[in-house]
Scaffold this active site. Structure first.
Site, PDB file in Angstrom:
ATOM      1  N   ASP A   1       0.821  -1.213   0.000  1.00  0.00           N
ATOM      2  CA  ASP A   1       0.000   0.000   0.000  1.00  0.00           C
ATOM      3  C   ASP A   1       0.853   1.260   0.000  1.00  0.00           C
ATOM      4  OD1 ASP A   1      -2.683  -1.048   0.010  1.00  0.00           O
ATOM      5  OD2 ASP A   1      -2.220  -1.857   1.995  1.00  0.00           O
TER       6      ASP A   1
ATOM      7  N   TYR B   1       7.582  -9.694   6.893  1.00  0.00           N
ATOM      8  CA  TYR B   1       7.340  -8.263   7.073  1.00  0.00           C
ATOM      9  C   TYR B   1       7.955  -7.818   8.395  1.00  0.00           C
ATOM     10  CZ  TYR B   1       3.990  -7.528   3.260  1.00  0.00           C
ATOM     11  OH  TYR B   1       3.405  -7.382   2.027  1.00  0.00           O
TER      12      TYR B   1
END
Lengths: 243, 243
Positions: free
Chosen positions: B52, B110
């Site tokens: 994003d 992540y």
């Protein structure tokens, strides 16, 4: 009341410290906020010195006078709420009316950062990316020759309107940690481009293009054209101002 | 020939990974460069997944096909010379024609970064600034409850058109170093906002607003409205894609 503030900024977001027409500056952003706090009466700030476009500060200092009465804690909060996230006021203290943030400087510390490792996009504006190998030991020996009282005309911006090029460098250091080289200078004061010119010279020594003792001979030349390139702005940090 | 590239990017400089009308994207910048390299024949790239707006990558992966013949070393050099400094291609390898950068992902890692120390303007877009104190030990216990096979519907963007919310998280970790908290997740895959929603939930546990065991109960609810806030994009890094 006169106040002294210590603040950090991201120099990559500005056209330099000093106010100028058409371009955003750190000084202007702080003065606009302070004028609001001062009830609309305009406020001028005096920093320890300017920094060029792209140069960062971990601890820059400036003084100014306010007409209103406000606690240092409230002032810190108000200032940080009115400026952008590209500047951060770390501390506010009251000082006497004869204190001057520029004239009272005793020492300044600058740090220059060079990334010797793989290029990292998120560090683009915050470190000088250097992809060839450098002889760190030669650079460590050479930087020591900058210490002491010297005429730094060879390492200053050419054609500056200055008559006194003599400065004292008290301390220098080079360390490498996790592929980042940190080059530190502490001195009485630094003229325009002086740190970046000394770093550019040290890099040429690290590349083997110049000898260690060239520091001495080029200092004695007092001629800007005899020294090396100016290292880029993004690696430079005003780290401390000592009064 | 099909190629797999590994690349890093500064997500704060883009409106997201995926190509979109009117906004710059990482995908578009790479495809424009690759089309030039491919002699003007358009090239489409397939990444391991999108990130994003504002989310960074240390090691994102993508594949694409070229019509021309070029060595991996030349391709890396050509790509990096054509893209901006906000993206950096770290490696290029040739892969077989049936390799797919998205469908062949085995695991993804992540990392989420939280600055618990003083605000630093030059880190503004690269770490989540958190000014209250967090109970790190509670967070360390809670994150372990995310490990294993779970339905993550409560921790995914609401109203996504997905029918399978089951994912496996293999490894989690929280460490604090120099006032920076690093939160790591390794799993089969992560749905939209999933890492940031888990981090938001962990922060609420660290704040004492929720209990450690709420991780289990909220997972079982399978209802996005039962979980916490979405942690901001700037702290999130896609750190590794494993095939």
């Amino acid at each position: 009341m006169r106040y002294l503030i210590t603040f950090a900024y991201d120099g990559s977001k500005y056209h330099g410290y000093q106010k100028q027409i058409h371009d955003n500056s750190i000084q202007e952003e702080l003065e606009t906020a302070l004028t609001t706090i001062n009830g609309g009466q305009s406020v001028s700030i005096n920093a320890s010195g300017r920094t060029d476009a792209g140069v960062h500060a971990n601890n820059q200092c400036a003084h100014f006078d306010l007409d209103i009465s406000i606690s240092t804690e409230q002032l810190k909060k108000a200032l940080n709420s009115l400026i952008s996230g590209n500047i951060y006021v770390k501390s506010v203290v009251e000082v006497s009316k004869d204190f001057h943030a520029r004239f009272d400087v005793k020492q300044k510390e600058y740090i220059y950062k060079i990334n010797l490792g793989e290029y990292n996009p998120i560090e683009k504006d915050y470190v000088y990316q250097y992809n060839k190998s450098l002889d760190v030991n030669s650079m460590k020996s050479a930087i020591k020759l900058f210490e002491g009282i010297h005429n730094f005309k060879s390492f200053t911006k050419a054609n500056v309107e200055t008559y006194d090029f003599v400065r004292t460098i008290y301390f220098t250091d080079i360390t490498v940690k996790d592929n980042i080289m940190f080059i530190t200078f502490i001195g009485t004061g630094f003229m325009r481009y002086m740190v970046r010119n000394m770093v550019g010279f040290l890099i040429e020594i690290g590349e083997g293009k110049r000898n260690i003792l060239d520091v001495n001979s080029v200092l004695l030349e007092e001629d800007r054209t005899k020294a090396g390139k100016t290292a880029p702005a993004e690696g430079l940090y005003l780290n401390k101002v000592i009064y």
